[in-house]
Design an enzyme around this catalytic site. Structure first.
Site: not given
Ligand code: SAH
Length: 348
Positions: A83, A96, A103, A107, A110, A328
């Site tokens: 996406e 974006c 991925c 995390c 995420c 996000c």
């Molecule tokens: N892999 C990269 C970019 C993708 S995620 C990174 O980790 O930065 C973009 C941002 O969104 C990152 O800071 C990630 O930790 C955050 N993110 C992911 N899932 C989220 C969620 N459910 N709520 C808030 N932030 C989130």
């Protein structure tokens, strides 16, 4: 068949002014087929058609959010999906983009991480997201001037392809973007940050997903933290700043009761001393089964106040696109009322 968009503009298969014409059709006009490139002779168009694929996507669906953001769901030629999100607010049209299907960083909070890792995207599959969004929004590709590598995937783990995509974005005969308007967001990989600092033709803005100032909390929510200690990440960040002179962004997703204690704000302020930085507090976007919830507004405010009192430049990111599942970190391929379109790519 080769994907034309995977090529660096210098390697496009025509010579001289014909090459510039081809690049202009692709990146200036955003046309979706070789047949529409009317200034190229028919035999050249037929050759291109035979040897190259222009559109990386088999299908494109869109989900429009009431706040104006639009989620683009792409089906790639191999059937995999990923996406991009278009955010047209004010005068900052921002896109974006994803760098992977799924991925591997995983995390804990995420939604993309929960899908697991599919595969890396090629440079053309990254650049194609911009052309497709421009076409879908009725814009010329070069009207999209702000880009963040913050979609699905960890850009520094798809390093070569992401760098090649960035070089196509920056090239004046391709998208001609300014490096000041491209932000790469990383989970925080010290080696990758150092490698990026050495790319002296790039100088992209860097955002680091720190999310916790203490090892115990960070490793609990970010598996890659085990091999990338906070001290090491901060040292790499300092090096990045020393080389590029760029202000650094630190992303901090607010997870209730996990990383939102005032002592963690104070510790974060300690970590940032001496750096020119900005902290972006992101209310967690909840998703079913995540096991996390967002800090409350009051908790976020308290955290913010501690940072501000310490002189940290901080803001709270307003969540966009929640109703489209395009907020996000929510790019997990749910598609409720997607407007299913034909495979359109650019405006022909
Ligand atoms: N892999 C990269 C970019 C993708 S995620 C990174 O980790 O930065 C973009 C941002 O969104 C990152 O800071 C990630 O930790 C955050 N993110 C992911 N899932 C989220 C969620 N459910 N709520 C808030 N932030 C989130």
């Amino acid at each position: 068949m080769r994907l034309l968009l995977d090529l660096h503009p210098d390697d496009y298969p025509l010579e001289g002014y014909r090459r510039r014409q081809l690049l202009d059709w692709v990146f200036g006009q955003g046309v979706g087929s070789f047949a529409a490139m009317s200034t190229l002779p028919a035999d050249l168009r037929a050759e291109l058609e035979r040897d190259y694929l222009l559109n990386p996507f088999r299908e494109i669906e869109t989900v429009r959010s009431t706040d104006g953001s639009v989620k683009y769901l792409f089906t790639l030629q191999d059937g995999r999906q990923m996406e991009a999100v278009y955010m047209p607010y004010l005068d900052r049209k921002t896109i974006c983009v994803s760098t992977m299907v799924g991925c591997p960083a995983k995390c804990a909070f995420c939604a993309t991480g929960a899908m697991g890792f599919g595969r890396n995207l090629t440079p053309g599959e990254v650049v194609g997201q911009i052309l497709a969004v421009a076409g879908g929004e009725g814009l010329a590709p070069r009207e999209l001037r702000n880009l963040v590598f913050m979609g699905m995937g960890e850009p520094l783990l798809n390093y070569e392809h992401t760098m090649n995509a960035a070089r196509i974005l920056l090239h004046p005969l391709a998208l001609g973007m300014s490096k000041r308007r491209i932000t790469l967001s990383t989970v925080g990989l010290a080696k990758g940050i150092r490698r990026l600092a050495a790319e002296d033709d790039l100088g992209l803005k860097l955002a680091i997903s720190l999310h916790a100032p203490d090892e115990e909390t960070r490793q609990r929510i970010i598996p890659t933290g085990a091999a990338n200690g906070i001290g090491d990440i901060m040292e790499a960040a300092r090096e990045y700043q020393a080389v590029t002179g760029r202000r650094l962004t630190f992303e901090y997703s607010m997870l209730r009761g996990v990383n939102d204690h005032p002592w963690q704000a104070a510790l974060l302020a300690d970590l940032l001393s001496g750096l020119v930085s900005h902290v972006n507090l992101i209310p967690m976007n909840p998703w079913d089964g995540s096991g996390f919830e967002s800090s409350t507004e009051a908790e976020i405010q308290t955290f913010y106040d501690v940072l501000e009192a310490r002189g940290v430049d901080v803001s709270v990111r307003r969540s966009r696109g929640k109703d489209a599942g395009a907020a996000c970190g929510q790019l997990a391929l749910k598609r409720p009322n997607a407007a299913r379109g034909e495979a359109r790519f650019g405006a022909v």
